[in-house]
Design a protein around this motif. Structure first.
Motif, PDB file in Angstrom:
ATOM      1  N   THR A 182      -4.719   8.130  -3.310  1.00  0.00           N
ATOM      2  CA  THR A 182      -5.794   7.181  -3.589  1.00  0.00           C
ATOM      3  C   THR A 182      -7.070   7.559  -2.849  1.00  0.00           C
ATOM      4  OG1 THR A 182      -4.923   5.731  -1.859  1.00  0.00           O
ATOM      5  CG2 THR A 182      -4.299   5.220  -4.132  1.00  0.00           C
ATOM      6  N   ASN A 183      -6.961   8.256  -1.707  1.00  0.00           N
ATOM      7  CA  ASN A 183      -8.153   8.656  -0.943  1.00  0.00           C
ATOM      8  C   ASN A 183      -8.489  10.104  -1.258  1.00  0.00           C
ATOM      9  OD1 ASN A 183      -8.128   6.110   0.251  1.00  0.00           O
ATOM     10  ND2 ASN A 183      -6.803   6.806   1.922  1.00  0.00           N
ATOM     11  N   ASP A 192      -1.914   4.857   3.420  1.00  0.00           N
ATOM     12  CA  ASP A 192      -2.353   4.282   2.142  1.00  0.00           C
ATOM     13  C   ASP A 192      -1.464   4.783   0.989  1.00  0.00           C
ATOM     14  OD1 ASP A 192      -4.310   2.979   3.479  1.00  0.00           O
ATOM     15  OD2 ASP A 192      -6.010   3.973   2.498  1.00  0.00           O
ATOM     16  N   GLU A 193      -1.559   4.089  -0.139  1.00  0.00           N
ATOM     17  CA  GLU A 193      -0.888   4.515  -1.371  1.00  0.00           C
ATOM     18  C   GLU A 193      -1.218   5.992  -1.622  1.00  0.00           C
ATOM     19  OE1 GLU A 193       1.241   3.595  -4.939  1.00  0.00           O
ATOM     20  OE2 GLU A 193       0.984   2.453  -3.073  1.00  0.00           O
ATOM     21  N   ASN A 205      -3.864  12.531   0.209  1.00  0.00           N
ATOM     22  CA  ASN A 205      -4.664  11.677   1.104  1.00  0.00           C
ATOM     23  C   ASN A 205      -5.000  12.399   2.412  1.00  0.00           C
ATOM     24  OD1 ASN A 205      -4.670   9.591  -0.683  1.00  0.00           O
ATOM     25  ND2 ASN A 205      -3.197   8.304   0.426  1.00  0.00           N
ATOM     26  N   ARG A 257      -7.484   7.803   6.384  1.00  0.00           N
ATOM     27  CA  ARG A 257      -6.641   6.670   6.766  1.00  0.00           C
ATOM     28  C   ARG A 257      -5.184   6.992   6.503  1.00  0.00           C
ATOM     29  NH1 ARG A 257      -9.982   2.471   4.414  1.00  0.00           N
ATOM     30  NH2 ARG A 257      -8.683   2.767   2.566  1.00  0.00           N
TER      31      ARG A 257
END
Ligand code: ADP
Ligand code: ZN
Ligand code: MG
Length: 475
Positions: free
Chosen positions: A37-38, A33-34, A148, A30
């Motif tokens: 985090t992924n 995102d921050e 990420n 994605r």
């Protein structure tokens, strides 16, 4: 200078695949995102973690391969070894000598067929951000890295050197983007980095073998792509005309100063020490899988253009046909033409008057009815445009809208009378019109049409007025 030289372009495009998760782990794929985090042990390259191939990414790779008329082959993942902070394993899993898709082509709206050498699967790197010093690594105070993006599935699509201008290159990227979106393989957003382009550029005198190429990185818009190719070709031509060689190297496009700069030369090129990835088995999609992907491919832009052009029956409007497909208005246009509307008028509306949101859900039968009113002289082109805008907004019938707006038909007699009155009221201008050359006439036509429009409160058809003026002047 330009005509003596031919530009040769081959493009390497990276497209991020529209999967829910990454290529070798279950982390979300994605954008936005921050940071960090992924992530998980696999995409952070922690010791002992093992990759598991994402089946949907393979499906999307096959889908694009087939849309580009490639052979889908048994393939092998390889490690591409290099050290960089955004590559946490110190290697990237890619495909090297045995890519999944080979030998295809992409046909552009101009008819040019660009060969596709290969389209292989690989994982994306993390993203480095250099803070301070204008974002340049050499001048930054410190650097940050966001993992990420590490492990997001990519297709690298390598064209053959079949393009001959910046315009060809831009058309190729637009068309490839349209195919990626139509097949659901990628959202292909250059501004978000899910579609990234490197351009290989060389020049030669027509008929000569290919010249030495330079590869340009950092092209993140179609505009940059076009400008960078033109700039790079001019730089190479200047070198060759001064008797100096072009040195094969990787160059960086600087959008701010509009130039390319040396990044690294061929001698400094990294040796990636590729070898087969021991943690993954070879990938061999079976014939049934490929056949199912083939059967499920949606109609592609080139096919859709051909279908609309055929429905339009040879109306010479290639530009409008491409625009119709681009805006997703081709089904509407084909259906309106099949309902009996004049193809030329339908395409004119699609190109110029149906640029608003919601245009694609217009009822084709109603569009056909509007075009018939226009062709029958019941509505002027300007009135038709107004009615059309309201049709898109309300979905009402064109006849009802025209009536409500007081757009009644002007009889030929009434129109002729209005033209004659305007001529009588402006004798000096008329004299100049009758005796004038083409240029004077052209200018005065605008004046007379304007006067007639004023007198009829916009009901007159400009083309009919022009024809009457010519007739009255005996030309
Ligand atoms: P490499 O092995 O260095 O990756 P390739 O031969 O695979 O080089 O080519 C990479 C890209 O460069 C391809 O898109 C190809 O079309 C393009 N290319 C190759 N030769 C030329 C050339 N002389 N001029 C412009 N582009 C070229
Ligand atoms: Zn992960
Ligand atoms: Mg290559």
């Amino acid at each position: 200078m330009a005509s003596e030289w031919e530009i040769v372009v081959g493009l390497e495009v990276h497209a991020e695949l529209a999967t829910a998760t990454k290529l070798f782990c279950g982390c979300p794929n994605r954008f936005g995102d921050e940071p960090n985090t992924n992530v998980c042990p696999v995409c952070l390259g922690l010791p002992g973690s093992l990759p598991v191939l994402n089946e949907h990414a393979v499906e999307l790779a096959i889908r694009l391969g087939r849309a580009l008329h490639c052979d889908v082959r048994p393939s092998v993942f390889s490690r591409k070894n290099y050290f960089y902070p955004d590559v946490p394993k110190d290697y990237q899993i890619s495909q090297y000598d045995l890519p999944i898709n080979v030998d295809g082509w992409l046909e552009l709206p101009s008819g040019l067929r660009v060969g596709i050498e290969r389209a292989h699967l690989e994982e994306d790197t993390g993203k480095s951000i250099h803070v301070g010093g204008g974002g340049r690594i050499t001048e930054a105070g410190h650097s940050l890295v966001d993992y990420n993006r590490s492990g997001v599935p990519l297709l690298e699509i390598v064209s053959r050197p079949d393009m001959r201008s910046a315009e060809d290159a831009r058309a190729y990227v637009s068309e490839l983007r349209a195919v990626l979106v139509a097949t659901g393989v990628s959202d292909a957003r250059m501004e978000e980095g899910s579609l990234r382009v490197d351009a290989n550029v060389s020049v030669r005198r027509p008929g000569e073998p290919f010249g030495t190429r330079c590869e340009i990185k950092n092209l993140n818009s179609l505009r940059s792509l076009g400008r960078a190719i033109d700039h790079e070709a001019r730089r190479q031509i200047a070198l060759l005309e001064a008797g100096e060689p072009v040195v094969q190297e990787t160059r960086h496009w600087d959008e701010d100063d509009g130039r390319t700069h040396t990044l690294r030369s061929k001698e400094e090129a990294e040796d990636y020490r590729y070898f087969p990835e021991p943690d993954l088995v070879p990938l061999a999609p079976d014939a049934d899988w490929i056949a199912r992907v083939d059967a499920e491919l949606p109609p592609l832009p080139a096919e859709r253009r051909a279908r609309l052009a055929e429905a339009a029956g040879g109306v010479p409007t290639t530009g409008a046909v491409a625009i119709a497909v681009d805006r997703g208005l081709d089904d509407l246009a084909v259906a309106a033409i099949e309902a009996g509307a004049d193809p030329g008028r339908v395409l004119t509306h699609v190109e110029h008057n149906l640029t608003m949101e919601g245009a694609a859900s217009l009822d084709p039968v109603k569009l056909a009815a509007l075009v018939k009113m226009e062709v029958g002289g019941e509505l002027t082109a300007t009135q038709a445009k107004t009615v059309l805008a309201e049709m898109v907004e309300t979905g009402d019938d064109p006849a009802a809208i025209a009536k409500a707006k007081g757009f009644e038909a002007m009889s030929p007699e009434a129109l002729a009378a209005a033209v004659d009155e305007v001529i009588a009221a402006n004798p000096a201008e008329w004299e100049r019109f009758v005796g004038g050359d083409d240029k004077t006439r052209g200018k005065l036509t605008g004046f007379f049409v304007g006067q007639v429009m004023k007198a009829t409160r916009g009901k007159a058809d400009g083309k009919a007025v022009t024809a009457l003026l010519r007739e009255r002047a005996g030309a």
